[in-house]
Write a protein that holds these residues in place. Structure first.
Motif, PDB file in Angstrom:
ATOM      1  N   GLN A 135      12.357  -5.957  -0.912  1.00 55.23           N
ATOM      2  CA  GLN A 135      10.934  -6.137  -1.168  1.00 55.23           C
ATOM      3  C   GLN A 135      10.601  -5.992  -2.651  1.00 55.23           C
ATOM      4  O   GLN A 135       9.745  -6.712  -3.182  1.00 55.23           O
ATOM      5  CB  GLN A 135      10.124  -5.139  -0.335  1.00 55.23           C
ATOM      6  CG  GLN A 135       8.635  -5.392  -0.361  1.00 55.23           C
ATOM      7  CD  GLN A 135       8.295  -6.822   0.032  1.00 55.23           C
ATOM      8  OE1 GLN A 135       8.728  -7.320   1.070  1.00 55.23           O
ATOM      9  NE2 GLN A 135       7.529  -7.503  -0.817  1.00 55.23           N
TER      10      GLN A 135
ATOM     11  N   TYR B 127      11.637  -9.247  -4.101  1.00 54.75           N
ATOM     12  CA  TYR B 127      10.695 -10.288  -3.688  1.00 54.75           C
ATOM     13  C   TYR B 127       9.420 -10.229  -4.528  1.00 54.75           C
ATOM     14  O   TYR B 127       8.886 -11.267  -4.953  1.00 54.75           O
ATOM     15  CB  TYR B 127      10.363 -10.117  -2.201  1.00 54.75           C
ATOM     16  CG  TYR B 127       9.303 -11.066  -1.694  1.00 54.75           C
ATOM     17  CD1 TYR B 127       9.646 -12.307  -1.179  1.00 54.75           C
ATOM     18  CD2 TYR B 127       7.949 -10.718  -1.737  1.00 54.75           C
ATOM     19  CE1 TYR B 127       8.661 -13.189  -0.717  1.00 54.75           C
ATOM     20  CE2 TYR B 127       6.965 -11.581  -1.287  1.00 54.75           C
ATOM     21  CZ  TYR B 127       7.332 -12.821  -0.780  1.00 54.75           C
ATOM     22  OH  TYR B 127       6.355 -13.681  -0.329  1.00 54.75           O
ATOM     23  N   ASP B 128       8.905  -9.014  -4.761  1.00 55.80           N
ATOM     24  CA  ASP B 128       7.675  -8.876  -5.531  1.00 55.80           C
ATOM     25  C   ASP B 128       7.851  -9.379  -6.962  1.00 55.80           C
ATOM     26  O   ASP B 128       6.928  -9.979  -7.546  1.00 55.80           O
ATOM     27  CB  ASP B 128       7.217  -7.412  -5.533  1.00 55.80           C
ATOM     28  CG  ASP B 128       6.613  -6.993  -4.199  1.00 55.80           C
ATOM     29  OD1 ASP B 128       6.288  -7.894  -3.397  1.00 55.80           O
ATOM     30  OD2 ASP B 128       6.474  -5.779  -3.965  1.00 55.80           O
ATOM     31  N   ARG B 129       9.015  -9.138  -7.543  1.00 56.19           N
ATOM     32  CA  ARG B 129       9.269  -9.635  -8.900  1.00 56.19           C
ATOM     33  C   ARG B 129       9.269 -11.157  -8.924  1.00 56.19           C
ATOM     34  O   ARG B 129       8.721 -11.786  -9.838  1.00 56.19           O
ATOM     35  CB  ARG B 129      10.605  -9.091  -9.420  1.00 56.19           C
ATOM     36  CG  ARG B 129      10.586  -7.595  -9.721  1.00 56.19           C
ATOM     37  CD  ARG B 129      11.814  -7.173 -10.526  1.00 56.19           C
ATOM     38  NE  ARG B 129      13.062  -7.389  -9.818  1.00 56.19           N
ATOM     39  CZ  ARG B 129      13.638  -6.479  -9.043  1.00 56.19           C
ATOM     40  NH1 ARG B 129      13.058  -5.286  -8.862  1.00 56.19           N
ATOM     41  NH2 ARG B 129      14.793  -6.735  -8.442  1.00 56.19           N
TER      42      ARG B 129
ATOM     43  N   ALA C 170       5.687 -12.576  -8.488  1.00 56.11           N
ATOM     44  CA  ALA C 170       4.901 -12.482  -9.718  1.00 56.11           C
ATOM     45  C   ALA C 170       5.182 -13.654 -10.656  1.00 56.11           C
ATOM     46  O   ALA C 170       4.347 -14.004 -11.497  1.00 56.11           O
ATOM     47  CB  ALA C 170       5.196 -11.162 -10.421  1.00 56.11           C
TER      48      ALA C 170
ATOM     49  N   SER D 195      -0.648  -7.784   1.287  1.00 56.83           N
ATOM     50  CA  SER D 195       0.560  -7.870   0.468  1.00 56.83           C
ATOM     51  C   SER D 195       1.817  -7.650   1.302  1.00 56.83           C
ATOM     52  O   SER D 195       1.799  -6.923   2.317  1.00 56.83           O
ATOM     53  CB  SER D 195       0.513  -6.829  -0.650  1.00 56.83           C
ATOM     54  OG  SER D 195       0.674  -5.517  -0.139  1.00 56.83           O
TER      55      SER D 195
ATOM     56  N   MET E 174       4.434  -5.968   0.481  1.00 55.22           N
ATOM     57  CA  MET E 174       4.851  -4.567   0.418  1.00 55.22           C
ATOM     58  C   MET E 174       4.077  -3.716   1.410  1.00 55.22           C
ATOM     59  O   MET E 174       4.641  -2.825   2.056  1.00 55.22           O
ATOM     60  CB  MET E 174       4.666  -4.026  -0.997  1.00 55.22           C
ATOM     61  CG  MET E 174       5.082  -2.563  -1.167  1.00 55.22           C
ATOM     62  SD  MET E 174       6.836  -2.253  -0.789  1.00 55.22           S
ATOM     63  CE  MET E 174       7.601  -2.717  -2.357  1.00 55.22           C
TER      64      MET E 174
END
Length: 475
Positions: free
Chosen positions: A336, A339-341, A344, A421, A423
């Motif tokens: 996760q 994935y968030d990076r 973005a 989100s 996350m």
């Protein structure tokens, strides 16, 4: 009214079938408990197995997952509203065959609605079909659960769960592999019409196979408890339903039931649907359901471990579920963050399975997620089977399972549809799963050596099926 004699394979023969002819041999096979287990497994291979192949693609094979997410909310909400207090009591009146025929046709309807959506973008039809499927799925799953947990002896329940889970998830695996082949060269992000048509046909075949399911009175085993036909009334079934669900052991299992599908939305729409391209999502879907087959096999072996009594098997398998859950979800946390990076940077649905540098880790995580789902649901079914050998009680327990499973799933799919989100969805899933395992400890510790023990839920069933004074019992 007298009972028919038990044949050597555990079924009951009708007077017309007793003898040495071919009809008698067929009847003995037909009423053999394991034949019925394999039959219901293949029906689920065709219906919910193919449905799983669709949902495993992420967004049911569509670029925008919102319509499919809302359809799943409608499906799970309808199932939550019908499985326990509507379908559970109806099952005790009409039996598994009628339940399967009532519910099975709704699966090809849903696949047809997605085919229609490809041509017309009619999202309302998809959502309405999802709601209808929710009611139909209640009928199918209550019948399936009662068959799987009561048609075999106590010592074989783990194996029955494993056999079902392997065949059922083979449906999702085969359907996903077919989609992978049909969409190998696709660049649209949406699966082809042929995919929906093929799945629709297979679902229709599964629905028609429901006519071959045998009623509980014809499949008898030594430790099956069944209510006499004359005792079945709506009032007594309602009393039995309330008494069963309000038992403290069942209440402590409800959080487990709530979490049984809570992670599907995140895993299918985020881990798979928003990370990989369409052909890789199809391949991952196949691997996910094949991993479930392996997970079901592992749990079947652990749940029927011959060197441990049933009480110790409950505790060992709870510990196994907790340890593997922490390890797999811990790996999911690392994914996760990665994935968030990427999100973005605006990257999504771009990873192909041939790009080993980026795909190997997420693919293996998705495989382990699928395996853990099989661990979880197999353990839930085994715990339900450890409460009673009565088809009536089993139908109520499965109804409660499907109700709370659907409530949890609807909540999770709604979070996805609202755009929460990734996350947040991940954290909710991990926290709920581990917390519910802790809350289930009283039910795990209360598992008895056999369902004929004084404290088992079979006592509840027997109490509520005793004839009232002065009641006429003539056939």
């Amino acid at each position: 009214m007298g009972r028919n004699p038990v044949n050597i394979l555990g079924g009951f023969q009708s007077a017309s079938d007793r003898g040495d002819g071919n009809s008698s041999a067929w009847y003995r096979v037909y009423t053999y408990p394991w034949f019925q287990i394999l039959l219901i497994s293949f029906i689920c291979f065709c219906c919910p197995g193919m449905y799983n192949a669709l949902t495993g693609l992420g967004g049911s094979g569509q670029v925008d997952p919102t319509v499919a997410a809302n359809a799943n909310v409608a499906l799970l909400s309808a199932m939550a509203g019908t499985a326990l207090f509507v379908v559970g009591p109806i099952f005790d009146r009409i039996g598994p065959r009628a339940c399967l025929l009532i519910g099975g046709w709704t699966y090809p309807l849903y696949s047809g609605s997605l085919l229609c959506f490809n041509a017309t973008a009619n999202g309302a039809f998809v959502i309405a079909s999802g709601a209808i499927l929710g009611v139909g799925a209640s009928f199918l799953w209550v019948a399936q659960g009662a068959i799987m947990t009561t048609y075999v002896p106590e010592s074989q329940k783990g194996r029955a769960i494993a056999a079902f889970w392997i065949i059922f998830n083979l449906g999702g695996g085969v359907g996903s592999l077919a989609s992978f082949g049909m969409n190998y060269h696709s660049t649209t992000g949406t699966v082809s019409d042929g995919t929906y048509i093929a799945l629709l046909i297979i679902m229709a075949v599964g629905w028609l196979l429901g006519v071959l399911i045998c009623p509980p009175r014809s499949v008898r085993i030594a430790d099956m408890q069944a209510s006499p036909e004359v005792e079945k009334s709506w009032l007594k079934v309602a009393k039995l339903t309330v008494k069963t669900v309000c038992d403290w052991r069942v209440l402590s299992m409800l959080p487990l039931f709530f979490c049984a599908n809570v992670f599907y939305s995140y895993q299918q729409n985020i881990v798979n649907g928003m990370t990989f391209n369409i052909r890789s999502r199809s391949l991952n879907g196949a691997l996910y359901w094949i991993a479930q087959m392996l997970g079901g096999l592992i749990m079947g072996v652990l749940l029927d471990t011959p060197g441990l009594n049933r009480q110790w098997r409950a505790r060992v398998n709870w510990l196994f579920l907790f340890v593997t859950g922490m390890a797999i979800w811990g790996g999911g946390y690392a994914f996760q963050l990665w994935y968030d990076r990427r999100a973005a940077q605006g990257k999504k649905q771009d990873i192909d399975f041939t790009d080993s540098r980026q795909s190997v880790g997420p693919i293996f995580l998705y495989i382990f997620y699928g395996m853990y789902d099989a661990f979880w649901q197999s353990f839930c079914y085994w715990l339900m089977g450890a409460q009673s050998n009565s088809p009536a009680v089993a139908a109520i327990l499965v109804g409660s399972y499907k109700t709370f499973q659907s409530v949890g799933g609807a909540m999770a799919w709604r979070l996805g549809a609202m755009g929460k989100s990734a996350m947040l969805q991940f954290a909710v899933d991990w926290g709920l799963c581990m917390g519910s395992l802790v809350l289930a400890i009283p039910a795990v510790l209360a598992v008895t050596l056999t369902n004929t023990d004084e404290n088992s839920l079979d006592e509840v069933d027997l109490k509520y099926t005793q004839p009232e004074s002065g009641e006429d019992h003539r056939a």
